[in-house]
Design a protein around this motif. Structure first.
Motif, PDB file in Angstrom:
ATOM      1  N   UNK A 164       9.752  57.854  29.589  1.00  0.00           N
ATOM      2  CA  UNK A 164      10.694  58.295  28.338  1.00  0.00           C
ATOM      3  C   UNK A 164      11.285  56.926  27.507  1.00  0.00           C
ATOM      4  N   UNK A 199      17.150  54.802  37.263  1.00  0.00           N
ATOM      5  CA  UNK A 199      16.808  56.081  36.372  1.00  0.00           C
ATOM      6  C   UNK A 199      15.162  55.997  36.158  1.00  0.00           C
ATOM      7  N   UNK A 227      13.845  57.770  39.247  1.00  0.00           N
ATOM      8  CA  UNK A 227      14.213  59.158  39.386  1.00  0.00           C
ATOM      9  C   UNK A 227      13.057  59.934  38.465  1.00  0.00           C
ATOM     10  N   UNK A 228      12.967  59.243  37.280  1.00  0.00           N
ATOM     11  CA  UNK A 228      12.013  59.977  36.369  1.00  0.00           C
ATOM     12  C   UNK A 228      10.750  60.143  36.910  1.00  0.00           C
ATOM     13  N   UNK A 276      11.590  66.315  32.186  1.00  0.00           N
ATOM     14  CA  UNK A 276      12.410  65.170  33.195  1.00  0.00           C
ATOM     15  C   UNK A 276      11.967  64.018  33.390  1.00  0.00           C
ATOM     16  N   UNK A 277      10.515  63.750  33.292  1.00  0.00           N
ATOM     17  CA  UNK A 277      10.013  62.263  33.191  1.00  0.00           C
ATOM     18  C   UNK A 277      10.352  61.706  31.851  1.00  0.00           C
ATOM     19  N   UNK A 278      10.609  62.176  30.823  1.00  0.00           N
ATOM     20  CA  UNK A 278      11.027  61.643  29.618  1.00  0.00           C
ATOM     21  C   UNK A 278      12.496  61.215  29.407  1.00  0.00           C
ATOM     22  N   UNK A 279      13.309  62.409  29.809  1.00  0.00           N
ATOM     23  CA  UNK A 279      14.700  62.068  29.642  1.00  0.00           C
ATOM     24  C   UNK A 279      15.815  62.435  30.854  1.00  0.00           C
ATOM     25  N   UNK A 280      15.024  62.750  32.167  1.00  0.00           N
ATOM     26  CA  UNK A 280      15.845  63.268  33.139  1.00  0.00           C
ATOM     27  C   UNK A 280      16.439  64.610  33.020  1.00  0.00           C
ATOM     28  N   UNK A 281      17.206  65.017  33.954  1.00  0.00           N
ATOM     29  CA  UNK A 281      18.014  66.213  34.203  1.00  0.00           C
ATOM     30  C   UNK A 281      19.319  66.159  34.540  1.00  0.00           C
ATOM     31  N   UNK A 335      22.574  68.339  35.582  1.00  0.00           N
ATOM     32  CA  UNK A 335      23.129  69.625  36.360  1.00  0.00           C
ATOM     33  C   UNK A 335      24.356  69.789  36.138  1.00  0.00           C
ATOM     34  N   UNK A 373      26.259  66.319  37.371  1.00  0.00           N
ATOM     35  CA  UNK A 373      25.274  65.366  38.103  1.00  0.00           C
ATOM     36  C   UNK A 373      23.894  65.162  37.375  1.00  0.00           C
ATOM     37  N   UNK A 394      20.258  63.018  37.108  1.00  0.00           N
ATOM     38  CA  UNK A 394      19.208  62.078  37.485  1.00  0.00           C
ATOM     39  C   UNK A 394      18.295  61.836  36.448  1.00  0.00           C
ATOM     40  N   UNK A 395      17.765  60.463  36.375  1.00  0.00           N
ATOM     41  CA  UNK A 395      17.010  59.987  35.387  1.00  0.00           C
ATOM     42  C   UNK A 395      17.274  60.064  33.978  1.00  0.00           C
ATOM     43  N   UNK A 396      18.628  60.432  33.630  1.00  0.00           N
ATOM     44  CA  UNK A 396      19.044  60.519  32.361  1.00  0.00           C
ATOM     45  C   UNK A 396      19.782  59.075  31.915  1.00  0.00           C
ATOM     46  N   UNK A 450      20.585  72.321  33.180  1.00  0.00           N
ATOM     47  CA  UNK A 450      20.543  73.059  34.349  1.00  0.00           C
ATOM     48  C   UNK A 450      21.910  73.669  34.770  1.00  0.00           C
TER      49      UNK A 450
END
Lengths: 566, 566
Positions: free
Chosen positions: A59, A466, A469-470, B473-478, B480, B499, B501-503, B560
């Motif tokens: 990303x 980060x 996690x990704x 999710x790989x590019x920009x995370x999630x 919640x 919450x 992750x990966x953002x 989400x």
């Protein structure tokens, strides 16, 4: 030829200070070039480029150098000197210059392209200074002068730094091309020879292509290939190359002139670079040759030659949109020809292959390096060219730059074959300090030089946590466990809920997820007293579910337990 | 030479049935080879391979053919015939054979390697039949016979299918090598010539390397390169190649014999393939040459030659573990040499480069194709070799296989230069039916032929929805969003919780996430009556947050929302 060595200002106490040199990018990682030269209270920086994300940097849009080392030394910075106008040498400026605010010095075309870039980022242009090949700058303790080199963009230079401990030649990207497409863009070996006779302590030199023996062919070999392909094309000719490769664009334009086609620049970066270079006199384009995009439909296909961005298969680029029949003004037809005049770089090879396949499937004729010779020559010196430059500059010490470690090792071996002692070839890496005195150049300590990630508008806000996690979510998805907790009893209040994304297709894995709920309920029941000990409960659920999912699926999704007090 | 054409059984009603041919993998995608030949009530399958995931197939271990088309035709399948023992031709069997349960026919070495594979997967081996080059099989309406071809694994064959509408030559991977390393492994051009004089309706042929003009060098050119490198090495010699490349392993063994080093096979796949091939007599290894891994420490480095798996830089492979100093028995030292005797394939090029860099940094000498010639020759025919085979078989129709579309187009052009009409060259793709009668071969309709993903233990449970989620999710995370809802009032019961992750790194982005909570609260307040209309509420939160995050960060994480009733 009038080349005098600067008389460097020595410290008043007459004690020699050490010249420190550190790469914040560009050594061991090819791109993201940024070199800091420091002597006493003076710093000169050479280049300020971006890097391109590798597969693990999910990303991430681009990577810039880490300037932590410079943060408490801003008052010392006398200027940034830029060698040439490629993104891996100038692309970091819009992100880094606002913090440094120091003068920038470079040749005319490079200055023009940096000004265009700064305008786009709404940055002031008043500190961008245009120099020429005769300019001699005095930047604190440093004398700075330039000599011309051939490369795939005009106005590329080698930089001579005269320092109190001796002369350093900083030779970024170059090659030897005695018949350049753009007149005058010949490596000035005479000037370098003169510099060499005056004594050079250290030479840094672009070693990306040291593994390639022999010499590069001249850039001029490309145009006949374009002409031949054009002569066999009944429809439009589309030539795609790197948008900074102005010599390639000139050759495409020459073919358009010869064959009576109109030239169209497609893609924002292509149009911008073309415009700046033409305005500054670096491209020789007869008036009336170029037509704007919105006039394309007024010409028959056989009267059009398009130079189009997107040669690496970048999604969203002009050529990708054409291949997907998603471009407003340009429609590909079976009589058309697409010419890839750029080799794939490792990380984009699959994307370029996929794009070629899509175009071939469409029915257009496609030419590319694997199939057709003389569609691309490298902008970087091969081994024999490196040897010429080293023999001209005759430095006491050598340091390969712009190369990976394996190439640096090959460079070292080559220099030893030329008669250098192994300890006179400095194999460094980003953040590794080099310390130079009159007598000796050697490796010193290290400074921070990590990758700073740019993702969207964020600079540096995506770090290793980060990215990790990704990575996990990319490989195995995420499983969310929602556990309702009764605040009064501290016990689970009902069934946990499980939601997953990117793990299994939920509709087909109901049994798996139902059982997972039981695993969670069971693990809560086994530790009734600790439900409100958040960390413990959370880790316990993670462990049990991880174990269960791995046994069932051999996958390890990210597990994210959320306790909701009800 | 005794080659008779089978007298095919014709349908009793004397009306000619059409021969149908469909590729479920291998046309337009290089790997995952599986071809279905169908005539009336009889089906013969050729090959059953795996494919390798591309960058977009996040977390996928491997890809197998989609056998939807065969599901209601299992009773018709007379057998699977295997051309040779490479993973993209046999690797799908453990996943697909259990459903088909039909006999498998192939040459001795290939059968041995499939048996080993089935043993590993706890599958019965009683339907794996060994044939030889003189075997003539009658499989329903099909006569099946074989001829020898050179390739990078011994016992590779071309397959001749005699069908009621005419003869089909199925030429999977091959090359011409008149001086093979393993004696006898020469393409049997005489037999193919005889087959050709009897008339061939259709020839399918491996066209992966059609873009390469001329001929391949002989595999035999590699051994002198190994020998030269060995002679310059004071420590251990590590040679890495594809574990199925038995000819390369034989040459490494020959060098060990000549120089008095002991041979060590490192990596499970390497050991397995070696063992099977040696037991069946395909490798010529003097007794006492090979030592087991646990005896390595008893020999000095200069007495060891290791053939080690992991030439593509696969994480977790033997060579990767050695490079990371994480291998139990093998420690790399500066005097050691590592030889990459395998070209990178596009999707693994970066991983291979990174591994080479790591080894170079460590101090070992590293040899690889970019630097050293004669370290690898392709197993696939170049253009002139293809022309030889086509001129021997003299088919009426031709169909390129094992190639991408761009290569198929080059193949078509080459065949037209040989005098074929364009409509006699079938450019197909996976799932595209080919229909053949005595008179004509032409494209027909299509059948399902998607990629079936294998991820961990799951076969086919990861589909496009799951992959799309992984991509986002790989590019920009999630992000919640947990919204507590009061069941009695149907209103939000307190603050939403967020919450990610990966953002963004949460600790540094508190403000952003706090404001996001306000965005959620606000959007709930604006629609107080619809909070329990799950879909509406959810979409509304998603839209508002997406807009907010994009404006603030130019990123679009997966959002989400989870409503928890309290």
């Amino acid at each position: 030829m009038d080349i005098k060595q600067f008389k460097p200002r020595l410290k008043s106490n007459n004690q020699e200070t050490v010249l420190k040199l550190v790469s914040l990018g560009g050594v061991g990682d090819v791109t993201k070039n940024m070199y800091v030269y420091e002597y006493g209270d003076d710093i000169v920086i050479i280049d300020c480029g971006i890097g391109f994300p590798d597969e693990a940097m999910l990303g991430i849009d681009l990577v810039i150098p880490d300037i932590t080392y410079l943060r408490d030394k801003k008052h010392k910075i006398r200027g940034i000197v830029i060698t040439h106008a490629h993104e891996d040498h100038i692309g970091g400026l819009p992100y880094i210059w606002p913090e440094l605010q120091c003068p920038i010095y470079t040749q005319k075309l490079t200055a023009g392209l940096i000004r265009a870039k700064f305008a786009e980022h709404n940055l002031p242009r008043n500190k961008i200074n245009t120099v020429n090949l005769d300019t001699k700058l005095r930047l604190g303790a440093f004398g700075v002068s330039f000599y011309k080199v051939s490369h795939s963009v005009p106005d590329s230079t080698g930089i001579v730094l005269d320092t109190p401990v001796g002369r350093v030649v900083h030779q970024a990207d170059f090659k030897l091309d005695w018949t350049p497409v753009i007149p005058g863009e010949v490596t000035d070996v005479g000037k370098l020879a003169t510099i060499g006779t005056q004594g050079v302590l250290l030479m840094l030199i672009d070693s990306l292509r040291v593994e390639r023996s022999g010499y590069n062919l001249s850039e001029r070999t490309i145009q006949p290939t374009f002409a031949k392909i054009e002569s066999e094309t009944k429809g439009k000719v589309l030539i795609t190359t790197t948008s900074s490769n102005l010599t390639r664009i000139q050759q495409a334009a020459n073919v358009a002139v010869e064959t009576g086609r109109k030239l169209v620049l497609v893609g924002r970066s292509m149009e911008n670079n073309f415009q700046v270079a033409r305005d500054l006199g670096y491209l020789h384009i007869p008036s009336g040759l170029v037509i704007p995009m919105d006039e394309v439909k007024r010409y028959p296909d056989e009267k059009l030659l398009l130079v189009i961005a997107g040669s690496q298969g970048q999604p969203g680029s002009a050529l990708s949109r054409v291949a997907n029949d998603d471009h407003k003004q340009i429609t590909l037809r079976q009589n058309d020809t697409v010419v890839f005049s750029a080799d794939p770089i490792p990380s984009t090879e699959s994307a370029q292959h996929a794009l070629i396949d899509k175009l071939a499937k469409f029915g257009a004729s496609v030419y590319y390096t694997a199939l057709t010779d003389d569609l691309h020559v490298s902008g970087h010196a091969a081994a024999e060219e490196l040897k010429v430059m080293i023999n001209l500059a005759k430095p006491k010490y050598l340091m390969p730059i712009g190369a990976t470690f394996r190439q640096m090792k090959v460079f070292s071996q080559m220099c030893q074959d030329l008669g250098y002692a192994a300890d006179h070839i400095l194999l460094s890496e980003d953040g590794q300090m080099i310390e130079a005195t009159h007598q000796q150049v050697k490796l010193g300590g290290t400074v921070p030089a990590s990758n700073i990630y740019v993702d969207g508008l964020g600079v540096g806000d995506v770090g290793s946590v980060v990215l990790r996690d990704r990575q996990v979510m990319a490989e195995e998805g995420i499983v969310l466990v929602i556990v309702p907790i009764d605040v009064r009893t501290s016990k689970a209040a009902g069934e946990p809920d499980i939601i997953s994304r990117g793990f299994v297709f939920e509709k087909e894995a109901e049994g798996l997820l139902e059982n997972a709920k039981k695993v969670v309920s069971q693990s809560l029941a086994n530790h009734p007293n600790s439900v409100l000990d958040w960390r413990f409960t959370r880790r316990h659920i993670e462990e049990k579910l991880d174990e269960y999912f791995y046994r069932q699926t051999q996958r390890r999704p990210m597990i994210l337990p959320v306790l909701v007090e009800v």
